[in-house]
Design a protein around this motif. Structure first.
Motif, PDB file in Angstrom:
ATOM      1  N   THR A 151       0.854  -1.331   0.029  1.00 23.15           N
ATOM      2  CA  THR A 151       0.048   0.099  -0.219  1.00 23.15           C
ATOM      3  C   THR A 151       0.869   1.288   0.050  1.00 23.15           C
ATOM      4  OG1 THR A 151       0.125  -0.019   2.405  1.00 23.15           O
ATOM      5  CG2 THR A 151      -1.829  -1.171   1.396  1.00 23.15           C
ATOM      6  N   GLY A 152       2.151   1.302   0.101  1.00 19.80           N
ATOM      7  CA  GLY A 152       2.974   2.222   0.206  1.00 19.80           C
ATOM      8  C   GLY A 152       2.910   2.878   1.615  1.00 19.80           C
ATOM      9  N   VAL A 170      -1.572   6.332   4.511  1.00 20.69           N
ATOM     10  CA  VAL A 170      -2.494   5.402   3.851  1.00 20.69           C
ATOM     11  C   VAL A 170      -3.670   4.915   4.786  1.00 20.69           C
ATOM     12  CG1 VAL A 170      -2.609   3.018   2.871  1.00 20.69           C
ATOM     13  CG2 VAL A 170      -0.700   4.671   2.475  1.00 20.69           C
ATOM     14  N   GLU A 171      -5.106   5.267   4.397  1.00 24.98           N
ATOM     15  CA  GLU A 171      -5.917   4.629   5.197  1.00 24.98           C
ATOM     16  C   GLU A 171      -6.730   3.624   4.124  1.00 24.98           C
ATOM     17  OE1 GLU A 171     -10.229   6.506   6.701  1.00 24.98           O
ATOM     18  OE2 GLU A 171      -8.744   7.795   6.326  1.00 24.98           O
TER      19      GLU A 171
END
Length: 201
Positions: A151-152, A170-171
């Protein structure tokens, strides 16, 4: 072709064998592994020697093997139009020690080395402009490393309220799910209309 590659491999072993750590002929291609200290001199030999004439630089890329002390491979592909042969030159590298840039021998390696730096974090000494080429300003990490999260670290979006691009942690909007990949006609306990015709007793 394999005969020509075998002959070339023997010629390289005879002329610069001390600078070559490993030679492999596989899948119709010759690969040589060299140390970073000998890298530029090997490239110059391959380009200038009349029996080689690898004057055409094709591309360069990186590869990541996290289990090794020198986890990266910097891989260069060269072509000899006169001899109709290709060769792959590999150099092992770690995260901190730069390898010499090939741009002094093949100027076309410039952007390929920038890409290897951006995607893997491979460092090149003597490169004219070693900076990111594919990722955004302020990007964290190197996306093609095997330990880079899927996801980075941050996500980017345009915020209408502040009228600019914003970076946020990131969420994940939903949890990762496991899919069974069965079609609607598989794995059911009931009989679909028409399926009774396919049943044989």
């Amino acid at each position: 072709m394999s005969e020509a590659l075998t002959k070339l491999s023997g010629y390289l072993s005879e002329r610069i064998g001390a600078k070559i750590q490993e030679t492999v002929i596989s899948y119709g291609e010759l690969t040589v592994l060299v140390d970073g200290d000998d890298f530029i001199s090997v490239l110059q030999f391959l380009r200038d020697d009349p029996e080689c004439k690898f004057v055409c630089f094709i591309d360069a890329c990186g590869a990541d093997y996290p289990g090794r002390a020198k986890r990266f491979d910097a891989v260069y592909h060269l072509l000899s139009p006169q001899k109709n042969l290709r060769i792959r030159v590999k150099v092992h590298a770690d995260e901190e020690t730069p390898i010499p840039s090939a741009t002094s021998v093949y100027p076309g390696a410039d952007w390929f080395e920038r890409e290897a730096y951006d995607m893997y974090g491979i460092l090149f000494s003597g490169h004219p402009e070693l900076r990111r080429i594919l990722t955004d300003y302020g990007f964290e990490g190197h996306p093609l490393r095997k330990d880079f999260p899927l996801t980075g670290f941050v996500e980017v979006r345009y915020d209408e309220e502040v009228k600019r691009v914003v970076y946020e942690p990131v969420e994940l909007k939903q949890e990762f799910r496991n899919f069974d990949f069965l079609s609607p006609w598989e794995g059911t306990e009931y009989v679909l209309p028409g399926d009774e015709k396919a049943k044989t007793n």
